[in-house]
Design a protein around this motif. Structure first.
Motif, short mmCIF file in Angstrom:
data_model
loop_
_atom_site.label_atom_id
_atom_site.label_comp_id
_atom_site.label_asym_id
_atom_site.label_seq_id
_atom_site.Cartn_x
_atom_site.Cartn_y
_atom_site.Cartn_z
N GLU A 184 -8.29 7.22 4.73
CA GLU A 184 -8.02 8.47 5.44
C GLU A 184 -9.31 9.07 6.00
O GLU A 184 -9.34 9.53 7.14
N LYS A 185 -10.36 9.06 5.20
CA LYS A 185 -11.65 9.62 5.62
C LYS A 185 -12.17 8.96 6.89
O LYS A 185 -12.70 9.63 7.78
N TYR A 186 -12.02 7.65 6.98
CA TYR A 186 -12.51 6.91 8.14
C TYR A 186 -11.42 6.64 9.18
O TYR A 186 -11.58 5.77 10.02
N ASP A 187 -10.33 7.39 9.10
CA ASP A 187 -9.23 7.30 10.06
C ASP A 187 -8.68 5.87 10.18
O ASP A 187 -8.44 5.38 11.28
N MET A 188 -8.49 5.23 9.02
CA MET A 188 -7.99 3.86 9.01
C MET A 188 -6.67 3.74 8.23
O MET A 188 -6.21 2.64 7.98
N TYR A 189 -6.08 4.84 7.86
CA TYR A 189 -4.86 4.80 7.05
C TYR A 189 -3.63 4.67 7.94
O TYR A 189 -2.72 5.48 7.93
N GLU A 190 -3.63 3.61 8.76
CA GLU A 190 -2.51 3.28 9.63
C GLU A 190 -2.40 1.77 9.73
O GLU A 190 -3.42 1.08 9.84
N THR A 247 -5.85 -4.27 13.36
CA THR A 247 -6.92 -4.47 14.34
C THR A 247 -8.22 -4.88 13.64
O THR A 247 -8.93 -5.78 14.11
N GLN A 248 -8.52 -4.24 12.52
CA GLN A 248 -9.73 -4.57 11.77
C GLN A 248 -9.67 -6.01 11.25
O GLN A 248 -10.64 -6.74 11.33
N ILE A 249 -8.52 -6.41 10.73
CA ILE A 249 -8.36 -7.78 10.24
C ILE A 249 -8.48 -8.77 11.40
O ILE A 249 -9.16 -9.79 11.29
N GLU A 291 -0.10 -8.92 9.71
CA GLU A 291 0.82 -7.81 9.41
C GLU A 291 1.10 -7.74 7.91
O GLU A 291 1.13 -6.66 7.32
N ASP A 292 1.29 -8.89 7.29
CA ASP A 292 1.55 -8.93 5.85
C ASP A 292 0.36 -8.42 5.05
O ASP A 292 0.52 -7.65 4.09
N VAL A 293 -0.84 -8.84 5.42
CA VAL A 293 -2.05 -8.38 4.71
C VAL A 293 -2.22 -6.88 4.89
O VAL A 293 -2.50 -6.15 3.93
N ALA A 294 -2.05 -6.39 6.10
CA ALA A 294 -2.20 -4.95 6.36
C ALA A 294 -1.16 -4.15 5.57
O ALA A 294 -1.47 -3.09 5.02
N THR A 295 0.05 -4.67 5.50
CA THR A 295 1.10 -4.01 4.72
C THR A 295 0.72 -3.97 3.24
O THR A 295 0.87 -2.94 2.58
N TYR A 296 0.19 -5.07 2.75
CA TYR A 296 -0.26 -5.12 1.35
C TYR A 296 -1.37 -4.10 1.10
O TYR A 296 -1.33 -3.37 0.11
#
Length: 110
Positions: A62-68, A74-76, A96-101
């Motif tokens: 959340e602090k680094y605006d990545m909680y989406e 995109t980062q992965i 998508e699976d990794v990001a969901t995890y």
């Protein structure tokens, strides 16, 4: 009576969308396996061995605006700084699976 019903429906809607967890589209169980194979060496338990201030904990995301989901995907896909790109190693579905995890674990506190 109609006004009261409208207010109740509005309150229920606000509470539902305000406190809802992020929508997760991937398969977290598949993401866990992929995370173990590709990410855990640097991010075991949601930590970050390269940059300890930027963990996968909910507060840091959340602090680094990545909680989406899309931002994590995109980062992965592209990597950033010391993190390599996984765009050539993982399919779009796997990303998508990794990001969901990652999001589901962040929500649980790892």
């Amino acid at each position: 009576m109609k006004k009261i019903l409208s207010v109740v429906v509005l309150l229920i809607t606000l509470v539902t969308f305000t406190f809802a967890s992020p929508a997760l589209a991937g398969d977290a169980s598949k993401g866990a396996t992929l995370f173990s194979a590709n990410c855990a060496s640097c991010h075991m338990g949601g930590r970050n061995v390269v940059n300890p201030t930027k963990t996968l904990q909910k507060a840091d995301l959340e602090k680094y605006d990545m909680y989406e989901l899309d931002k994590i995907k995109t980062q992965i896909l592209n990597g950033k700084a010391a993190m390599p790109s996984f765009g050539k190693n993982l399919t779009g579905e796997q990303i998508e699976d990794v990001a969901t995890y990652v999001l589901s674990q962040a929500e649980k506190g790892w």
